[in-house]
Design a protein around this motif. Structure first.
Motif, short mmCIF file in Angstrom:
data_model
loop_
_atom_site.label_atom_id
_atom_site.label_comp_id
_atom_site.label_asym_id
_atom_site.label_seq_id
_atom_site.Cartn_x
_atom_site.Cartn_y
_atom_site.Cartn_z
N ARG A 100 0.83 -1.20 0.00
CA ARG A 100 0.00 0.00 0.00
C ARG A 100 0.87 1.26 0.00
O ARG A 100 1.87 1.35 0.73
CB ARG A 100 -0.92 -0.02 1.22
CG ARG A 100 -2.12 0.92 1.10
CD ARG A 100 -3.16 0.61 2.15
NE ARG A 100 -3.72 -0.72 1.98
CZ ARG A 100 -4.66 -1.05 1.09
NH1 ARG A 100 -5.12 -0.10 0.27
NH2 ARG A 100 -5.13 -2.27 1.01
N ASP A 101 0.48 2.21 -0.82
CA ASP A 101 1.19 3.50 -0.88
C ASP A 101 1.03 4.22 0.46
O ASP A 101 -0.09 4.33 0.98
CB ASP A 101 0.59 4.35 -2.01
CG ASP A 101 1.43 5.58 -2.33
OD1 ASP A 101 2.15 6.05 -1.43
OD2 ASP A 101 1.36 6.06 -3.47
N THR A 102 2.14 4.70 1.01
CA THR A 102 2.08 5.36 2.32
C THR A 102 1.40 6.72 2.26
O THR A 102 0.92 7.23 3.28
CB THR A 102 3.50 5.53 2.88
OG1 THR A 102 4.30 6.23 1.92
CG2 THR A 102 4.13 4.17 3.19
N VAL A 103 1.35 7.32 1.08
CA VAL A 103 0.70 8.63 0.93
C VAL A 103 -0.75 8.46 0.52
O VAL A 103 -1.68 8.92 1.18
CB VAL A 103 1.45 9.51 -0.11
CG1 VAL A 103 0.73 10.84 -0.29
CG2 VAL A 103 2.89 9.74 0.35
N ASP A 104 -0.96 7.77 -0.62
CA ASP A 104 -2.31 7.48 -1.10
C ASP A 104 -2.65 6.05 -0.70
O ASP A 104 -2.35 5.10 -1.42
CB ASP A 104 -2.37 7.66 -2.62
CG ASP A 104 -3.76 7.40 -3.20
OD1 ASP A 104 -4.68 7.10 -2.40
OD2 ASP A 104 -3.90 7.47 -4.44
N THR A 105 -3.25 5.89 0.46
CA THR A 105 -3.48 4.54 1.01
C THR A 105 -4.45 3.71 0.19
O THR A 105 -4.57 2.50 0.41
CB THR A 105 -3.97 4.65 2.46
OG1 THR A 105 -5.16 5.45 2.50
CG2 THR A 105 -2.90 5.25 3.36
N ALA A 106 -5.16 4.33 -0.74
CA ALA A 106 -6.08 3.57 -1.59
C ALA A 106 -5.35 2.95 -2.78
O ALA A 106 -5.92 2.14 -3.51
CB ALA A 106 -7.22 4.47 -2.07
N ARG A 107 -4.09 3.33 -2.94
CA ARG A 107 -3.32 2.87 -4.11
C ARG A 107 -2.34 1.77 -3.71
O ARG A 107 -1.66 1.87 -2.70
CB ARG A 107 -2.56 4.05 -4.70
CG ARG A 107 -1.63 3.73 -5.85
CD ARG A 107 -1.08 5.00 -6.48
NE ARG A 107 -0.05 4.70 -7.45
CZ ARG A 107 1.25 4.82 -7.24
NH1 ARG A 107 1.68 5.25 -6.06
NH2 ARG A 107 2.12 4.53 -8.19
#
Length: 421
Positions: A100-107
Motif C-alpha cells: 500500500r502507498d504510504t501517501v495514497d493509502t487507496a493505491r
C-alpha cells in the motif's frame, strides 16, 4: 530454632539468585520465520496469484498495475535474452507482490511480478522504486528414487498412465529400447520394471531424471537395460554386455499405430484392387516428426507421384530407406546431406495417393524391397574387455535391485565415473 534458620537461609538464597540473575538476564527471542516466496521476503506484501488468459499481454497486465510505459520498455530490453515479453503463454501462472502507498493509502504499488515459464523455472520482474530489474531462477527440485512395474494391456503409454507413473517415463523407456523392442508389436501380458529418479517440486511430480536400470519382458524374453559409460557417454546395455543400440531404429516415428503391413498382395483402399505394398504404414497425426532410422546420406527429396513428398536415404550395408506421403521436410534436408540416426527428416502428412495422414516407410537391400519389421538387427560395439569387470559389478547391483529389495549401500547412485568398492 533450626527450622527458623532453615527458612531464613532459603529466603536469602532466593533473594541472592534473583539479584545475581536480574542484572544479566537476556530474554531469548525466537526469530519469526520469514515468508520467502520465489526468493522474495513476502512479509508486508499483498501476494496474489493469477493465470494468463486469452488477450493478455505484459503491457496490458503491467499497465493495469500502474507500471509506466517507460518501465515496460526498459523491461522489454532486459528480458530479450531470457524471457522476451512476447513469449507470454495462455495458462501460465504469475504472482504479484504489492504494498500500500504510504501517501495514497487507496493505491497499491507493484514491486515484483513473477512469471512461471514452466513447472520449475520462473522469471522475477522487479519495479522497486525507480529501478527495473530481471532475475531468472528455478524452484528447488528434489529427487526420489522409485521402482515401478507394470503389465501391458494395450500399450506402454496406456499402462504408465493407468498406474499413475510419470508420463515422461514412457518416452524415456521408448528412447532406451527404441532399437530393441518393437513398441508397435508389444503384446498384452508383456511387462516391465524400471528404476528411476522422479523429480518433485514440493509435492508436485515434474518429471524424471536418470533411469538406473530396466527390464522389459517381451514375448517371454527379458531384455535388460543396464546403464554404463563407455567412450565418454552413458549408454544402456543388455545383460550380456551387448549394446541396446542397433544398426536401425525399430520405427521411424513414435506414438502411432501400424495401419498396414508389408505385403505382396494388399487390397489398395484407393485403387480398389490387390497389389504389392512393400512397406509399412504408420498412422499418425499430421505433423508428427519422422526420423531417419540410421546414419546415411539423402539421395532423393521431392514430390514423387503417388508417394507424394518423399525422402530416400542411403545407409551403410547397401541399405536404403524411404519415407513417403510427407507433409513437408525438416529444415536443412537436401540431396547429398548427411543425416544421423534419429534425426528428424520430415513430418507426417497425406500427400500423394493417400486416404489419410500416415507414413509409408520402406526399406531396400541391394535394391530389393525387404520387410522393415523383419530386418535382422546388427548391434553396435559391445562392452569393451577393459570395461568388463566394472560393467559386471554395475550389472549385478542393478539386476538385484530390479528383482527385489536391496540396501541403499548396494544401489548404483553414480554412473558417469564408476569406481568398484
Amino acid at each position: 530454632m533450626k527450622r527458623y534458620f532453615y527458612l531464613i537461609a532459603l529466603a536469602f538464597s532466593a533473594i541472592s539468585l534473583t539479584a545475581c540473575s536480574g542484572g544479566n538476564e537476556q530474554e531469548t527471542i525466537e526469530e519469526k520465520p520469514r515468508n520467502i516466496i520465489y526468493g522474495i521476503d513476502a512479509d508486508g506484501y499483498q501476494v496474489e496469484n493469477f493465470e494468463v488468459v486469452k488477450g493478455d499481454t505484459w503491457g496490458r497486465i503491467l499497465d493495469s498495475r500502474g507500471i509506466t510505459t517507460q518501465k515496460v520498455s526498459r523491461l522489454d530490453v532486459l528480458t530479450k535474452e531470457i524471457c522476451p515479453l512476447r513469449t507470454i503463454r495462455i495458462g501460465h501462472k504469475y504472482t504479484t507482490f504489492s504494498k500500500r502507498d504510504t501517501v495514497d493509502t487507496a493505491r497499491m504499488i507493484l514491486d515484483y511480478l513473477v512469471y512461471e515459464q514452466n513447472v520449475t523455472d520462473y522469471v522475477v520482474f522487479a519495479f522497486v522504486g525507480d529501478s527495473v530489474a530481471v532475475r531468472q531462477d528455478s524452484k528447488p527440485v528434489t529427487l526420489r528414487r522409485t521402482k515401478s512395474s507394470g503389465t501391458i494391456e494395450s500399450s506402454l503409454w496406456g499402462t504408465i498412465m493407468q498406474e499413475n507413473m510419470p508420463y515422461a517415463l514412457a518416452a524415456e523407456m521408448e528412447d532406451i529400447y527404441q532399437w530393441t523392442v518393437d513398441f508397435f508389436g508389444i503384446q498384452q501380458g508383456d511387462s516391465f520394471t524400471v528404476i528411476y529418479d522422479e523429480k518433485f517440486v514440493d509435492t508436485l511430480s515434474v518429471g524424471i531424471g536418470r533411469v538406473w536400470g530396466a527390464k522389459f519382458n517381451h514375448l517371454g524374453k527379458d531384455i535388460y537395460a543396464i546403464p554404463f559409460p563407455q567412450d565418454g557417454k552413458v549408454q544402456y546395455w543388455e545383460a550380456d554386455g551387448g549394446s541396446l543400440r542397433k544398426q536401425l531404429l525399430k520405427a521411424p516415428l513414435k506414438f502411432t499405430r501400424i495401419s498396414s503391413k508389408f505385403s505382396y498382395s494388399r487390397y489398395h483402399p484407393v485403387l480398389k484392387k490387390y497389389r504389392p505394398h512393400t512397406g509399412v504404414d504408420y498412422a499418425a497425426p499430421v505433423g508428427t516428426p519422422v526420423r531417419a532410422v540410421a546414419d546415411g546420406t539423402v539421395t532423393f527429396k521431392g514430390y514423387k507421384g503417388a508417394g507424394g513428398h518423399t525422402v530416400y536415404i542411403k545407409h551403410p550395408g547397401k541399405l536404403q530407406s524411404g519415407y513417403l506421403h510427407l507433409k513437408g521436410y525438416a529444415k536443412g534436408i537436401a540431396v547429398g546431406k548427411r543425416v544421423s540416426q534419429g534425426q528428424v527428416i520430415g513430418y507426417v502428412g497425406s500427400s500423394g495417393r493417400s486416404t489419410g495422414p500416415h507414413l509409408d516407410f520402406r526399406l531396400w537391400k541391394n535394391g530389393q524391397p525387404i520387410n522393415p519389421l523383419k530386418v535382422p538387427q546388427q548391434p553396435s560395439e559391445p562392452i569393451k574387455e577393459v570395461n568388463r569387470e566394472k560393467f559386471e559389478w554395475v550389472k549385478a547391483r542393478v539386476i538385484a535391485e530390479l528383482e527385489g529389495e536391496v540396501a541403499d549401500s548396494m544401489k548404483i547412485t553414480v554412473i558417469d565415473s564408476v569406481i568398484i568398492k
